[in-house]
Design a protein around this motif. Sequence first.
Motif, mmCIF file in Angstrom:
data_model
loop_
_atom_site.group_PDB
_atom_site.id
_atom_site.type_symbol
_atom_site.label_atom_id
_atom_site.label_comp_id
_atom_site.label_asym_id
_atom_site.label_seq_id
_atom_site.Cartn_x
_atom_site.Cartn_y
_atom_site.Cartn_z
ATOM 1 N N SER A 196 0.854 -1.207 0.000
ATOM 2 C CA SER A 196 0.000 0.000 0.000
ATOM 3 C C SER A 196 0.879 1.241 0.000
ATOM 4 O O SER A 196 2.054 1.188 0.354
ATOM 5 N N LEU A 197 0.262 2.351 -0.380
ATOM 6 C CA LEU A 197 0.911 3.637 -0.172
ATOM 7 C C LEU A 197 0.855 3.916 1.329
ATOM 8 O O LEU A 197 -0.019 3.391 2.024
ATOM 9 N N PRO A 198 1.764 4.739 1.850
ATOM 10 C CA PRO A 198 1.725 4.980 3.294
ATOM 11 C C PRO A 198 0.587 5.919 3.689
ATOM 12 O O PRO A 198 0.146 6.731 2.878
ATOM 13 N N GLU A 199 0.161 5.770 4.934
ATOM 14 C CA GLU A 199 -0.664 6.826 5.530
ATOM 15 C C GLU A 199 0.323 7.689 6.281
ATOM 16 O O GLU A 199 1.090 7.172 7.108
ATOM 17 N N ILE A 200 0.328 8.971 6.000
ATOM 18 C CA ILE A 200 1.351 9.837 6.584
ATOM 19 C C ILE A 200 0.731 10.682 7.691
ATOM 20 O O ILE A 200 -0.268 11.371 7.481
ATOM 21 N N SER A 201 1.335 10.571 8.877
ATOM 22 C CA SER A 201 0.861 11.372 9.995
ATOM 23 C C SER A 201 2.097 11.980 10.660
ATOM 24 O O SER A 201 2.786 11.315 11.422
ATOM 25 N N GLY A 202 2.392 13.205 10.303
ATOM 26 C CA GLY A 202 3.613 13.849 10.796
ATOM 27 C C GLY A 202 4.826 13.088 10.293
ATOM 28 O O GLY A 202 4.952 12.796 9.104
ATOM 29 N N ALA A 203 5.721 12.718 11.218
ATOM 30 C CA ALA A 203 6.949 12.016 10.807
ATOM 31 C C ALA A 203 6.685 10.519 10.610
ATOM 32 O O ALA A 203 7.506 9.815 10.035
ATOM 33 N N ALA A 204 5.543 10.025 11.107
ATOM 34 C CA ALA A 204 5.288 8.574 11.051
ATOM 35 C C ALA A 204 4.553 8.185 9.765
ATOM 36 O O ALA A 204 3.558 8.811 9.387
#
Length: 321
Positions: free
Chosen positions: A121-129
């Motif tokens: 999957s593509l990442p779920e981006i939450s800030g640096a994580a």
Amino acid sequence: MSILVYIENVEGELKKSAYETLSYGKALGDMTGEEVTALSIGNVSGEQLEKVGKYGVKKVIEVNTKDLSHFLNQAYASVISEVAKNLHTNTVVLANSFSGKGLAPRVAAKLSAALADGAISLPEISGAAWTIKKAVFSNKAIATEELHEQKKVIAITPNSLEAKVSPVEVTVEKYEPQVLPADLSTIIKDIVRATDKISLPEADIVVSAGRGMKGPENWAMIEELAQVLGAATACSKPVSDAGWRPHEEHVGQTGLAVTPNLYIAIGISGAIQHLAGVSASKTIVVINKDPEAPFFKVADYGIVGDAFEVIPQLIEAIKAY
Ligand code: FAD
């Protein structure tokens, strides 16, 4: 900061997985606002490199030195890391292919980056994580992995994500890397098979057969079915162990893991060790004369019948289609 996509080739032709990684890199670039650059190593024609633009990536760095005309794990990993450092790359994207499995951890170590291998999957981006899904335990489970490092290496499972077309103009820039002699010290023997068959790890459709076919003399119908479908052929382990088929066709836990869009299993019981290498296929069709064969439990479609009656009819029906 930028995203670097390593694009694989075979015999100078970009692999299907190269388009998937380009499309993934482009989508990632759209999410992060970072520039996306492709990297090709080896002797790939300008015409092939132009194809990079079809998937929305505007720039290709071409490394085409004599020393690197054959795949060398250590040397290719050094080149990818060198280019990544020059471009101030945060994320390296490559295929989790046979060679990608060797490259990804080496590149991650050289860049002190977090590694997500087998991403689906593509990442779920939450800030640096970044949170990424990956197939684990021979595709029996999906793990969710969080990456916290600023630098990341993502190796995506071939055939798990569609290559989306979004054409742009592409520029090709040549680059001479500083490869250390130690990286080139491997002696290789390159065996190129003269065959027009579809490569099994890359195939969209796989026609696979097992001990139910009784003997090697009955494989003509398997090959014909594969040919009318534009498919690669595969087999179960006992079939290659018995020498009915070459070992490179053996799929499963101890063979190749494949993820085609369509996997047709003929006369294969569906033992857990076989399923380990094929259960991530998008659609599974099982042909078996035993209605209790375990393979039916994971099949999307099934035909209970004798392969020697079903396959010729299937071939005729496909030809008439
Ligand atoms: P069989 O189990 O003999 O099944 C044949 C099937 O054909 C049956 O379901 C039967 O109903 C059907 N059949 C018979 N005649 C017909 C007909 N005329 N028409 C239609 N159907 C028919 N196996 C792998 O494949 N890959 C691996 O990587 C692998 N790794 C292994 C690792 C270990 C450590 C071990 C212990 C085993 C491994 N195996 C692997 C072997 C695995 O356990 C099975 O023995 C093997 O997959 C069975 O192969 P098969 O289905 O072709 O044969």
